[in-house]
Write an enzyme that holds these catalytic residues in place. Structure first.
Site, PDB file in Angstrom:
ATOM      1  N   SER A   7       0.853  -1.198   0.000  1.00 34.40           N
ATOM      2  CA  SER A   7       0.000   0.000   0.000  1.00 34.40           C
ATOM      3  C   SER A   7       0.885   1.242   0.000  1.00 34.40           C
ATOM      4  O   SER A   7       1.648   1.470   0.942  1.00 34.40           O
ATOM      5  CB  SER A   7      -0.886   0.013   1.246  1.00 34.40           C
ATOM      6  OG  SER A   7      -1.374   1.319   1.441  1.00 34.40           O
ATOM      7  N   HIS A  32      -1.377  -1.329  -4.150  1.00 28.76           N
ATOM      8  CA  HIS A  32      -2.640  -0.955  -3.494  1.00 28.76           C
ATOM      9  C   HIS A  32      -2.657   0.563  -3.280  1.00 28.76           C
ATOM     10  O   HIS A  32      -1.737   1.133  -2.691  1.00 28.76           O
ATOM     11  CB  HIS A  32      -2.720  -1.696  -2.159  1.00 28.76           C
ATOM     12  CG  HIS A  32      -4.013  -1.521  -1.426  1.00 28.76           C
ATOM     13  ND1 HIS A  32      -5.153  -2.241  -1.724  1.00 28.76           N
ATOM     14  CD2 HIS A  32      -4.359  -0.713  -0.393  1.00 28.76           C
ATOM     15  CE1 HIS A  32      -6.131  -1.897  -0.906  1.00 28.76           C
ATOM     16  NE2 HIS A  32      -5.681  -0.957  -0.091  1.00 28.76           N
ATOM     17  N   ASP A  34      -4.776   3.680  -1.765  1.00 25.89           N
ATOM     18  CA  ASP A  34      -5.841   4.025  -0.823  1.00 25.89           C
ATOM     19  C   ASP A  34      -6.353   5.434  -1.074  1.00 25.89           C
ATOM     20  O   ASP A  34      -5.646   6.406  -0.825  1.00 25.89           O
ATOM     21  CB  ASP A  34      -5.287   3.954   0.608  1.00 25.89           C
ATOM     22  CG  ASP A  34      -5.073   2.523   1.049  1.00 25.89           C
ATOM     23  OD1 ASP A  34      -6.038   1.743   0.995  1.00 25.89           O
ATOM     24  OD2 ASP A  34      -3.934   2.182   1.439  1.00 25.89           O
ATOM     25  N   MET A  36      -8.872   8.342  -0.051  1.00 26.88           N
ATOM     26  CA  MET A  36      -9.656   8.779   1.119  1.00 26.88           C
ATOM     27  C   MET A  36     -10.178  10.185   0.902  1.00 26.88           C
ATOM     28  O   MET A  36      -9.437  11.049   0.429  1.00 26.88           O
ATOM     29  CB  MET A  36      -8.773   8.773   2.362  1.00 26.88           C
ATOM     30  CG  MET A  36      -8.117   7.438   2.628  1.00 26.88           C
ATOM     31  SD  MET A  36      -7.041   7.541   4.054  1.00 26.88           S
ATOM     32  CE  MET A  36      -6.409   5.869   4.089  1.00 26.88           C
ATOM     33  N   HIS A  65      -8.426   1.192  -3.841  1.00 27.14           N
ATOM     34  CA  HIS A  65      -9.351   1.000  -2.713  1.00 27.14           C
ATOM     35  C   HIS A  65     -10.018   2.341  -2.415  1.00 27.14           C
ATOM     36  O   HIS A  65      -9.380   3.249  -1.892  1.00 27.14           O
ATOM     37  CB  HIS A  65      -8.518   0.491  -1.511  1.00 27.14           C
ATOM     38  CG  HIS A  65      -9.275   0.329  -0.241  1.00 27.14           C
ATOM     39  ND1 HIS A  65      -8.645   0.111   0.969  1.00 27.14           N
ATOM     40  CD2 HIS A  65     -10.609   0.330   0.028  1.00 27.14           C
ATOM     41  CE1 HIS A  65      -9.553  -0.010   1.929  1.00 27.14           C
ATOM     42  NE2 HIS A  65     -10.749   0.135   1.378  1.00 27.14           N
ATOM     43  N   MET A  67     -12.120   4.652  -0.395  1.00 21.25           N
ATOM     44  CA  MET A  67     -12.747   4.914   0.909  1.00 21.25           C
ATOM     45  C   MET A  67     -13.410   6.280   0.800  1.00 21.25           C
ATOM     46  O   MET A  67     -12.974   7.255   1.408  1.00 21.25           O
ATOM     47  CB  MET A  67     -11.671   4.893   2.006  1.00 21.25           C
ATOM     48  CG  MET A  67     -11.204   3.491   2.339  1.00 21.25           C
ATOM     49  SD  MET A  67      -9.624   3.489   3.182  1.00 21.25           S
ATOM     50  CE  MET A  67      -8.550   3.504   1.765  1.00 21.25           C
ATOM     51  N   MET A 155     -11.502  -5.457   5.943  1.00 20.77           N
ATOM     52  CA  MET A 155     -10.660  -4.493   6.655  1.00 20.77           C
ATOM     53  C   MET A 155     -10.347  -5.060   8.035  1.00 20.77           C
ATOM     54  O   MET A 155     -11.259  -5.375   8.805  1.00 20.77           O
ATOM     55  CB  MET A 155     -11.376  -3.141   6.816  1.00 20.77           C
ATOM     56  CG  MET A 155     -11.492  -2.288   5.566  1.00 20.77           C
ATOM     57  SD  MET A 155      -9.939  -1.942   4.711  1.00 20.77           S
ATOM     58  CE  MET A 155      -8.952  -1.162   6.000  1.00 20.77           C
ATOM     59  N   ASP A 193      -6.725  -6.256   4.639  1.00 16.69           N
ATOM     60  CA  ASP A 193      -6.044  -4.953   4.620  1.00 16.69           C
ATOM     61  C   ASP A 193      -6.049  -4.330   6.013  1.00 16.69           C
ATOM     62  O   ASP A 193      -7.107  -4.105   6.591  1.00 16.69           O
ATOM     63  CB  ASP A 193      -6.804  -4.043   3.624  1.00 16.69           C
ATOM     64  CG  ASP A 193      -6.172  -2.673   3.451  1.00 16.69           C
ATOM     65  OD1 ASP A 193      -5.087  -2.430   3.997  1.00 16.69           O
ATOM     66  OD2 ASP A 193      -6.794  -1.830   2.747  1.00 16.69           O
ATOM     67  N   GLY A 195      -2.814  -3.713   9.239  1.00 20.77           N
ATOM     68  CA  GLY A 195      -2.038  -4.398  10.278  1.00 20.77           C
ATOM     69  C   GLY A 195      -1.443  -5.723   9.831  1.00 20.77           C
ATOM     70  O   GLY A 195      -1.157  -6.592  10.654  1.00 20.77           O
ATOM     71  N   SER A 216       2.868  -0.268   6.034  1.00 13.90           N
ATOM     72  CA  SER A 216       4.060  -0.015   6.854  1.00 13.90           C
ATOM     73  C   SER A 216       4.981  -1.235   6.934  1.00 13.90           C
ATOM     74  O   SER A 216       6.196  -1.080   6.992  1.00 13.90           O
ATOM     75  CB  SER A 216       3.649   0.453   8.253  1.00 13.90           C
ATOM     76  OG  SER A 216       2.584  -0.309   8.738  1.00 13.90           O
TER      77      SER A 216
HETATM   78  C1  DX5 Z   1      -6.122   1.832   5.768  1.00 13.47           C
HETATM   79  C2  DX5 Z   1      -5.743   1.453   4.356  1.00 13.47           C
HETATM   80  C3  DX5 Z   1      -4.652   0.465   4.293  1.00 13.47           C
HETATM   81  C4  DX5 Z   1      -3.346   0.920   4.895  1.00 13.47           C
HETATM   82  C5  DX5 Z   1      -2.708  -0.301   5.505  1.00 13.47           C
HETATM   83  O1  DX5 Z   1      -7.232   2.638   5.723  1.00 13.47           O
HETATM   84  O2  DX5 Z   1      -6.853   0.910   3.678  1.00 13.47           O
HETATM   85  O3  DX5 Z   1      -4.447  -0.002   2.974  1.00 13.47           O
HETATM   86  O4  DX5 Z   1      -2.472   1.502   3.975  1.00 13.47           O
HETATM   87  O5  DX5 Z   1      -1.600   0.081   6.216  1.00 13.47           O
HETATM   88  P1  DX5 Z   1      -0.839  -0.897   7.197  1.00 13.47           P
HETATM   89  O6  DX5 Z   1      -0.432  -2.099   6.393  1.00 13.47           O
HETATM   90  O7  DX5 Z   1       0.309  -0.092   7.671  1.00 13.47           O
HETATM   91  O8  DX5 Z   1      -1.804  -1.281   8.285  1.00 13.47           O
HETATM   92 ZN    ZN Z   2      -6.493  -0.098   1.678  1.00 11.36          ZN
END
Ligand code: DX5
Ligand code: ZN
Length: 233
Positions: A7, A32, A34, A36, A65, A67, A155, A193, A195, A216
């Site tokens: 991501s 990936h 994200d 937002m 993705h 959001m 999620m 997706d 953690g 991360s």
């Molecule tokens: C969170 C995102 C994830 C995020 C995951 O809202 O959808 O894709 O980047 O990040 P990590 O892998 O650090 O939890």
């Molecule tokens: Zn995501």
């Protein structure tokens, strides 16, 4: 087959092209992205112009993705920008079935291997559709679209930020979803997706997930290749 999808939310944006190049060389499968909007989630990230930039920088599949609220208004923009996969949140769609059909009706330019020497050419393919569920949303929200989607995104954190702690109940949820997919003869794959790292990837894989988003856990390490290899194990 397991799919590793770094991501870019955790990438270094002062050198995004280089980061994409590095994870591609390190063996990543999808990128990936994200998106937002500051309404559906309490954070704002980036939109179609970043997808377009990624398309120029990598030949990997772009997994977008969304959001965002009212995703139907923006889906064609993301298709034009080069998204190969688009997922929307069930919580953000009043007419989820319609939104999924909209995604699948659009085409994207995609790179395909044309021989064993990794030579690639651009081909047009229909965009694949995914539906995402927040941790608190029950699986019943997607029961009647399971045969329409290509993937379901579970999620395992509340969306909005990278680097959050994995929510353990996601494992049971993925197991229940695997069962539901089999019972309904759906071809959907399960993506997880939030953690995801060395501690959690094995558990979600055993539960039935085959596509793993990691922000991360990949971008905050020094050696992407070694990290991706270890995640695959
Ligand atoms: C969170 C995102 C994830 C995020 C995951 O809202 O959808 O894709 O980047 O990040 P990590 O892998 O650090 O939890
Ligand atoms: Zn995501």
């Amino acid at each position: 087959m397991s799919i590793i999808a770094p991501s870019i939310l955790s990438a270094d944006f002062t050198k995004l092209g280089q980061e994409l190049n590095d994870v591609e060389k390190a063996g990543a499968d999808w990128i990936h992205i994200d998106v937002m909007d500051g309404h559906f989630v309490p954070n704002i990230s980036y939109g179609p112009i970043i997808v377009e930039a990624c398309k120029k920088a990598t030949s990997l599949t772009l997994d977008v993705h969304l959001m965002i609220e009212k995703p139907d208004l923006m889906i064609p923009e993301f298709a034009n920008a080069g998204a190969d996969l688009i997922s929307v949140h069930a919580e953000a769609c009043s007419h989820l079935h319609r939104t999924i059909q909209l995604i699948k009706s659009l085409e994207s330019l995609r790179y395909k291997n044309i021989n064993d020497n990794e030579e690639k050419k651009q081909v047009k393919t229909n965009i694949k559709a995914g539906v995402a569920l927040n941790p608190a949303t029950p699986l019943s929200a997607i029961e009647w679209v399971l045969n329409d989607v290509d993937f379901v995104l579970i999620m395992s954190v509340n969306p909005g930020f990278g680097g959050q702690k994995f929510i353990d109940s996601s494992i049971e949820k993925i197991k229940a979803l695997s069962k539901m997919i089999k019972e309904r003869n759906s071809k959907a794959i399960i993506q997880v997706d939030g953690g995801i790292g060395f501690e959690t990837i094995g558990k979600v894989a055993d539960a039935g997930a085959t596509s793993f988003v990691a922000g991360s856990a990949i971008f905050k390490t020094a050696d992407y290749k070694e990290t991706i290899m270890r995640l695959r194990e």
